[in-house]
Design a protein around this motif. Structure first.
Motif, PDB file in Angstrom:
ATOM      1  N   TYR A 190       0.843  -1.179   0.000  1.00  0.00           N
ATOM      2  CA  TYR A 190       0.000   0.000   0.000  1.00  0.00           C
ATOM      3  C   TYR A 190       0.884   1.236   0.000  1.00  0.00           C
ATOM      4  O   TYR A 190       2.111   1.153   0.191  1.00  0.00           O
ATOM      5  CB  TYR A 190      -0.955   0.020   1.200  1.00  0.00           C
ATOM      6  N   HIS A 191       0.290   2.383  -0.228  1.00  0.00           N
ATOM      7  CA  HIS A 191       1.007   3.652  -0.229  1.00  0.00           C
ATOM      8  C   HIS A 191       0.548   4.481   0.967  1.00  0.00           C
ATOM      9  O   HIS A 191      -0.561   4.321   1.477  1.00  0.00           O
ATOM     10  CB  HIS A 191       0.735   4.430  -1.512  1.00  0.00           C
ATOM     11  N   TYR A 192       1.418   5.382   1.385  1.00  0.00           N
ATOM     12  CA  TYR A 192       1.056   6.347   2.423  1.00  0.00           C
ATOM     13  C   TYR A 192       1.838   7.623   2.145  1.00  0.00           C
ATOM     14  O   TYR A 192       3.009   7.567   1.728  1.00  0.00           O
ATOM     15  CB  TYR A 192       1.386   5.826   3.826  1.00  0.00           C
ATOM     16  N   PRO A 193       1.212   8.787   2.327  1.00  0.00           N
ATOM     17  CA  PRO A 193       1.933  10.038   2.067  1.00  0.00           C
ATOM     18  C   PRO A 193       3.286  10.093   2.774  1.00  0.00           C
ATOM     19  O   PRO A 193       3.398   9.737   3.960  1.00  0.00           O
ATOM     20  CB  PRO A 193       0.970  11.102   2.595  1.00  0.00           C
ATOM     21  N   ALA A 194       4.311  10.522   2.055  1.00  0.00           N
ATOM     22  CA  ALA A 194       5.670  10.545   2.607  1.00  0.00           C
ATOM     23  C   ALA A 194       5.785  11.484   3.800  1.00  0.00           C
ATOM     24  O   ALA A 194       6.647  11.307   4.660  1.00  0.00           O
ATOM     25  CB  ALA A 194       6.669  10.936   1.531  1.00  0.00           C
ATOM     26  N   LYS A 195       4.916  12.483   3.865  1.00  0.00           N
ATOM     27  CA  LYS A 195       4.906  13.393   5.006  1.00  0.00           C
ATOM     28  C   LYS A 195       3.534  14.049   5.093  1.00  0.00           C
ATOM     29  O   LYS A 195       2.774  14.072   4.118  1.00  0.00           O
ATOM     30  CB  LYS A 195       5.988  14.466   4.867  1.00  0.00           C
ATOM     31  N   GLY A 196       3.209  14.549   6.283  1.00  0.00           N
ATOM     32  CA  GLY A 196       1.975  15.308   6.450  1.00  0.00           C
ATOM     33  C   GLY A 196       0.724  14.509   6.726  1.00  0.00           C
ATOM     34  O   GLY A 196      -0.355  15.083   6.882  1.00  0.00           O
ATOM     35  N   GLY A 197       0.825  13.167   6.768  1.00  0.00           N
ATOM     36  CA  GLY A 197      -0.344  12.355   7.017  1.00  0.00           C
ATOM     37  C   GLY A 197      -1.298  12.345   5.842  1.00  0.00           C
ATOM     38  O   GLY A 197      -1.021  12.875   4.762  1.00  0.00           O
ATOM     39  N   PHE A 198      -2.451  11.738   6.051  1.00  0.00           N
ATOM     40  CA  PHE A 198      -3.439  11.614   4.979  1.00  0.00           C
ATOM     41  C   PHE A 198      -3.998  12.968   4.560  1.00  0.00           C
ATOM     42  O   PHE A 198      -4.571  13.106   3.476  1.00  0.00           O
ATOM     43  CB  PHE A 198      -4.575  10.690   5.436  1.00  0.00           C
ATOM     44  N   GLN A 199      -3.804  13.960   5.415  1.00  0.00           N
ATOM     45  CA  GLN A 199      -4.272  15.313   5.115  1.00  0.00           C
ATOM     46  C   GLN A 199      -3.686  15.839   3.808  1.00  0.00           C
ATOM     47  O   GLN A 199      -4.309  16.659   3.128  1.00  0.00           O
ATOM     48  CB  GLN A 199      -3.899  16.253   6.268  1.00  0.00           C
ATOM     49  N   THR A 200      -2.516  15.361   3.436  1.00  0.00           N
ATOM     50  CA  THR A 200      -1.893  15.850   2.199  1.00  0.00           C
ATOM     51  C   THR A 200      -2.735  15.468   0.983  1.00  0.00           C
ATOM     52  O   THR A 200      -2.842  16.246   0.025  1.00  0.00           O
ATOM     53  CB  THR A 200      -0.465  15.307   2.032  1.00  0.00           C
ATOM     54  N   LEU A 201      -3.340  14.271   1.020  1.00  0.00           N
ATOM     55  CA  LEU A 201      -4.215  13.862  -0.077  1.00  0.00           C
ATOM     56  C   LEU A 201      -5.492  14.692  -0.071  1.00  0.00           C
ATOM     57  O   LEU A 201      -5.974  15.134  -1.126  1.00  0.00           O
ATOM     58  CB  LEU A 201      -4.538  12.377   0.038  1.00  0.00           C
ATOM     59  N   VAL A 202      -6.038  14.924   1.122  1.00  0.00           N
ATOM     60  CA  VAL A 202      -7.220  15.773   1.263  1.00  0.00           C
ATOM     61  C   VAL A 202      -6.943  17.162   0.699  1.00  0.00           C
ATOM     62  O   VAL A 202      -7.733  17.714  -0.080  1.00  0.00           O
ATOM     63  CB  VAL A 202      -7.635  15.874   2.743  1.00  0.00           C
TER      64      VAL A 202
END
Length: 435
Positions: A190-202
């Motif tokens: 799976y992938h996860y934002p490299a920094k900033g948490g899921f908020q970066t996708l939001v």
């Protein structure tokens, strides 16, 4: 100004939908930050979610979109079930050799000689017995699901579990013999934002929506909705917004506070069940979890059902001076006993559980933090489908479309939400010419 669309809610559903729509849209979010259930918070420099969320999907279009919208780390799953002091690789049936011999043989024999195998399970418990047999069901699946849902699996339908594949006999036999096998392979990486948490996708969805000219507003308290011949008048604390079409992306319980439905619709709404959640963050100097991300804990004497170690997500999620950031999840039904406890009591119970299981030493605790989300998990009780269909049909009749986990009252992950908003946007774009 009249908009083509008014979207209630600035979570992933509302933001992604607005970014996909061609017509002019306004997004109205009550909180001062967008994100809803997918927003992130910070604790001593470590960002965390209500979850945590991850980026994966069987839908290649959605997966490709999310894994390229922001910089991500690609991570191999390392999740464990903590059972009687042992680590059992997730999913349970793929690591029976990790159990003590008596439990291993019980699970294997009842799987291979399953008297329930030819029955069509009409509820969650029957489904587990039919697919996995008595051993795996009674030792792990039943207690874990009772713990996370706070609801008896025999009173839940199969919508949540019918997508679970029956494991091949040869895989289960191999797992009992100590041969490594993998289950749920679509979740293996799976992938996860490299920094900033899921908020970066939001935030990226918000930026994309605004780049298309959409109007995303925060700190907006909607006071009333009024259907008019040519659309909707939305009254807020500060002004009035007019839109030709209304799309709901907030919890359906909150939407109905703005409407005046008939008594039978209100009573149907009251029968929808859901769980809230405490997210308890604990930062420690050291732990005994090892290089694992998520730990599932079916033990009923431990208050949390899942523990996640955020260090596993990448360098940005590690404390600068060493140590670990742990996330414990505690579900609870509104108005239940757990709902009456103070946040301090919940933290104490989580710490007691961490110490009891042997994950941490009490003297190694550096800091704690608590977040509470009222709308966390949809409960698929036996009447869920019937009740939800009645309510969504009523909203459709009023000219209100719905998108999102609690707007549709479906247990949708982020990828499932976006799959729905893509489909909805394409339908609306095809029927409504862009300005």
């Amino acid at each position: 100004m009249t908009f083509e669309y008014a979207i209630l809610g600035g979570g992933v559903a509302g933001l992604s939908l607005s970014s996909f729509l061609d017509g002019k849209a306004v997004v109205l979010e009550r909180q001062d930050t967008v994100g809803g259930l997918s927003r992130s918070y910070s604790m001593n420099g470590v960002d965390y979610d209500i979850g945590p969320h991850i980026i994966f999907s069987k839908n290649k279009e959605v997966l490709d979109l999310h894994s390229t919208m922001v910089e991500t780390n690609k991570i191999r799953r390392s999740n464990q079930i903590v059972f009687k002091g042992r680590y059992v690789k997730y999913p349970f049936e793929n690591d029976l050799a990790a159990l003590e011999p008596t439990d291993r043989d019980y699970c294997l024999q009842e799987f291979l000689n399953n008297p329930y195998e030819n029955y069509h399970g009409s509820n969650m418990l029957q489904f587990f017995l039919s697919v996995f047999g008595e051993g795996i069901t009674h030792l792990y699946l039943q207690p874990y699901n009772e713990k996370i849902w706070k609801f008896d699996p025999s009173c839940m339908d199969t919508q949540m579990v019918e997508r679970i594949p029956k494991p091949p006999r040869e895989d289960v036999i191999a797992s009992a013999q100590g041969v490594a096998t993998e289950g749920y392979t679509h979740q293996l990486y799976y992938h996860y934002p490299a920094k900033g948490g899921f908020q970066t996708l939001v935030n990226e969805y918000k930026d994309r929506a605004e780049a298309k000219g959409q109007d995303v507003r925060t700190s907006v308290n909607v006071r009333s909705l009024e259907k008019q011949p040519n659309g909707w008048k939305i009254t807020t604390d500060t002004d009035e917004v007019y839109a030709k079409q209304l799309i709901n992306c907030i919890p359906i319980h909150e939407l109905f506070k703005l409407l005046s439905p008939p008594a039978e619709i209100k009573s149907t709404l009251d029968r929808l069940l859901y769980n809230s959640i405490y997210i308890v963050m604990v930062q420690v100097k050291k732990d005994t979890i090892g290089e694992h991300f998520a730990l599932y804990v079916p033990d009923k004497d431990v208050v949390f059902h899942r523990l996640s170690k955020l260090n596993y997500l990448g360098e940005s999620y590690c404390l600068p001076d060493g140590g670990s950031t742990l996330m414990a999840e505690v579900t609870f039904r509104p108005n239940s006993y757990l709902a009456t406890l103070s946040e301090a009591d919940i933290v104490d119970q989580v710490i007691d559980g961490l110490v009891k299981v042997g994950f941490i030493e009490r003297e190694d605790i550096l800091d704690t933090q608590v977040k509470v989300e009222r709308y966390a998990y949809v409960i698929y009780d036996l009447d869920h489908r019937k009740n939800v269909d009645v309510l969504l049909s009523y909203l459709e009749e009023q000219g209100i479309r719905s998108a999102g986990r609690f707007a549709e009252f479906e247990y949708l992950n982020t990828d499932g939400v976006v799959e729905r908003t893509l489909k909805l946007a394409r339908s609306l774009n095809a029927s409504t010419p862009a300005d």
